[in-house]
Design a protein around this motif. Structure first.
Motif, short mmCIF file in Angstrom:
data_model
loop_
_atom_site.label_atom_id
_atom_site.label_comp_id
_atom_site.label_asym_id
_atom_site.label_seq_id
_atom_site.Cartn_x
_atom_site.Cartn_y
_atom_site.Cartn_z
N ARG A 109 0.69 -1.13 0.13
CA ARG A 109 0.03 -0.03 0.08
C ARG A 109 0.92 1.16 0.03
O ARG A 109 0.40 1.98 -0.85
CB ARG A 109 -0.93 0.08 1.48
CG ARG A 109 -1.89 -1.03 1.11
CD ARG A 109 -3.33 -0.75 2.11
NE ARG A 109 -2.76 -0.59 3.47
CZ ARG A 109 -2.63 -1.50 4.39
NH1 ARG A 109 -2.86 -2.58 4.02
NH2 ARG A 109 -1.97 -1.15 5.54
N MET A 146 -14.35 -3.26 -2.12
CA MET A 146 -13.70 -3.12 -0.93
C MET A 146 -14.61 -3.86 0.09
O MET A 146 -14.50 -3.06 1.60
CB MET A 146 -13.66 -1.65 -0.40
CG MET A 146 -13.00 -0.57 -1.69
SD MET A 146 -12.71 0.97 -1.18
CE MET A 146 -11.59 0.88 0.20
N GLN A 181 -12.50 -5.43 2.96
CA GLN A 181 -12.01 -4.28 4.04
C GLN A 181 -12.93 -3.70 5.01
O GLN A 181 -12.69 -3.60 6.14
CB GLN A 181 -11.25 -3.28 3.34
CG GLN A 181 -10.20 -3.68 2.17
CD GLN A 181 -9.60 -2.75 1.49
OE1 GLN A 181 -9.21 -1.80 2.05
NE2 GLN A 181 -9.19 -3.08 0.01
N ARG A 222 -11.83 5.18 -3.61
CA ARG A 222 -11.27 4.32 -2.82
C ARG A 222 -10.38 5.00 -1.88
O ARG A 222 -10.50 4.36 -0.61
CB ARG A 222 -10.28 3.48 -3.74
CG ARG A 222 -11.01 2.44 -4.55
CD ARG A 222 -10.01 1.50 -5.42
NE ARG A 222 -10.71 0.42 -6.06
CZ ARG A 222 -10.76 -0.93 -5.67
NH1 ARG A 222 -10.33 -1.11 -4.43
NH2 ARG A 222 -11.21 -1.59 -6.32
N SER A 270 -11.11 4.25 2.08
CA SER A 270 -9.94 3.88 2.89
C SER A 270 -9.23 4.89 4.00
O SER A 270 -8.93 4.30 5.01
CB SER A 270 -8.51 3.73 1.94
OG SER A 270 -8.72 2.75 0.89
N GLN A 276 -9.05 3.58 7.97
CA GLN A 276 -7.80 3.40 8.64
C GLN A 276 -7.62 4.51 9.68
O GLN A 276 -7.29 4.27 10.81
CB GLN A 276 -6.71 3.81 7.48
CG GLN A 276 -6.44 2.65 6.72
CD GLN A 276 -5.49 3.30 5.48
OE1 GLN A 276 -4.57 3.89 5.55
NE2 GLN A 276 -5.49 2.43 4.40
#
Length: 475
Positions: free
Chosen positions: A285, A321, A324, A354, A358, A362
């Motif tokens: 990543r 996704m 995740q 995305r 993300s 996170q």
């Protein structure tokens, strides 16, 4: 690049040394003096046309005044002199507009025209006095001020020309025998020359100082651009070189994990393998972010515009996704209008979505994400809102900066995700904004112009016609 950097540093050191040492004599060390002369000449050349036009108008106006108010024998002489003064001005302006003369030619020609103006005024005063008509000497004031404020000649030429006119005027007055008030007249003219001399010196000193600072700023900008390009090229090269060993480690990690699944090894080995896999994923990543950031910085990202249904694109991103999102225990609520179409690059737009999702996974510590659209006239706004920890006001303006993290944690990234989002949004002409409050979540807004329904129907008809033509040709 190293040669350019060394050259830039040498130039900067030379300029800074000259600025620190001062230039009381109004002269730089070579080759800087030659560069400044070219710069000064350029400034003079830019104003030559306007000054010449102003001079012609002024001389013509004075000739009309002479014709109206002076005796015939006097105005015939003064008008002839003024006509003679106009000729070099016209030639000067014509020559400068028709060709590119050398710097010294420009300065010298301008200086000679200025001197001829002053000599012409002195000749008019002296000739009128010989004809029995006393014209006041104040006309020289205008000529001297003209040189100080309009021509922009170097200080040394201004010094020579103004005091030369003062000396010529005194000699002329002595020759014609007009000495009754000569000392007061010379005193006042000398005062004017002294004031103009000091003003001209300060003007050129300021001009030289500004020139040095301007050059330093330009060199700093060039150095900054060069450093940025070098950094970006380094990131791209390093990312490319690291890709192969990281892929190899990833394959070995996956193989090891599969081996442990089908064996009776102890749990500690499985935990270590899971950590290895997580570390490789994180490294991938980070590398992806660095490579994408370097491509954006180098200007290698070009959009391929298409008419895209926003609901389909959003559903595809969320579906991709799902793993995740489930791992982070985040539920997604989609409310995207089916009639919303935008002209964009689907791959780049997908990358924006995305990165934003993300970022929630996170950093937001959220349990829900609401993705919805709002259409206002010809603008469609995609809203991505979470119920996470939020962002304080002092951090909101900086979250799109590169390498910036509200709570620094390299295990969750390098702080490039939102910076990439901002750059991609700029490329796609998307207006990006954020609103957030602590402990109440964050909302990202993507505003973009939507396509009109007529345009969509026309595009649909074109696609349908193209399909029919293909089918017909196949038969």
């Amino acid at each position: 690049m190293s040669n350019f950097k060394a050259s830039t540093q040498e130039q900067s050191q030379l300029l800074q040394a000259q600025l620190d040492d001062g230039f009381r004599r109004l002269r730089f060390d070579q080759p800087l003096e030659s560069d400044f002369k070219a710069y000064q000449t350029h400034l003079i050349q830019r104003r030559v046309g306007y000054v010449s036009l102003f001079s012609i108008v002024l001389l013509t106006l004075y000739a009309c005044v002479d014709f109206l108010f002076l005796p015939d024998r006097i105005w015939e002489f003064t008008v002839m002199v003024r006509a003679t003064m106009i000729v070099p001005v016209i030639i000067l302006a014509y020559a400068f507009f028709k060709q590119e003369p050398k710097p010294n030619t420009i300065i010298n020609a301008t200086f000679l025209c200025y001197m001829m103006m002053g000599i012409g005024v002195i000749a008019i005063i002296g000739g009128s006095q010989l004809g029995g008509y006393d014209i006041p000497y104040e006309g020289l004031y205008s000529v001297i001020l003209f040189g100080f404020f309009l021509l922009g000649l170097p200080f040394k030429l201004i010094l020579f020309s103004t005091w030369g006119m003062w000396w010529l005027f005194g000699c002329m007055e002595l020759l014609v025998g007009h000495t009754e008030n000569l000392l007061p007249e010379l005193f006042f003219l000398a005062s004017m020359c002294a004031i103009g001399t000091v003003g001209s010196y300060l003007h050129e000193h300021t001009l030289r100082s500004g020139y040095l600072k301007h050059r330093l700023v330009k060199l700093s900008q060039q150095q900054a651009v060069a450093d940025k390009e070098a950094k970006t090229q380094f990131l791209a090269a390093a990312g490319h070189d690291l890709r192969q060993p990281i892929n190899a480690i990833s394959l070995i990690s996956d193989a090891l994990a599969q081996t442990l699944i089908h064996s009776d090894n102890n749990p500690q080995q499985q935990v270590m393998t899971e950590r290895l896999t997580a570390s490789v994923d994180m490294l991938n990543r980070l590398l992806d972010s660095l490579l994408e950031y370097s491509r954006l910085e180098m200007g290698e990202v070009e959009p391929y515009w298409e008419k895209v249904p926003l609901d389909t694109l959003t559903h595809e991103v969320v579906s991709a996704m799902t793993t995740q999102l489930e791992a982070a225990h985040i539920k997604v609520h989609l409310h995207v209008a089916t009639q919303a179409h935008v002209k964009t690059d689907p791959l780049l737009f997908e990358r924006i979505l995305r990165n934003l999702i993300s970022n929630v996974i996170q950093h937001a510590k959220a349990s829900e994400i609401h993705i919805s659209t709002a259409i206002n006239n010809q603008t469609i706004t995609l809203e991505i809102k979470d119920n996470g920890c939020g962002i304080s006001k002092e951090h909101q303006e900086a979250i799109f900066d590169q390498y910036y993290q509200v709570t620094p944690n390299r295990e969750r990234g390098m702080g490039l995700g939102l910076s990439i989002v901002q750059q991609l949004a700029d490329i796609l002409n998307i207006r990006l904004s954020v609103t957030s409050q602590l402990n109440e979540g964050t909302c990202f807004l993507l505003s973009v112009d939507c396509l009109e329904q007529d345009s969509l129907e026309q595009d649909h008809q074109e696609q349908k016609l193209l399909k029919q033509n293909i089918q017909a040709s196949s038969h």
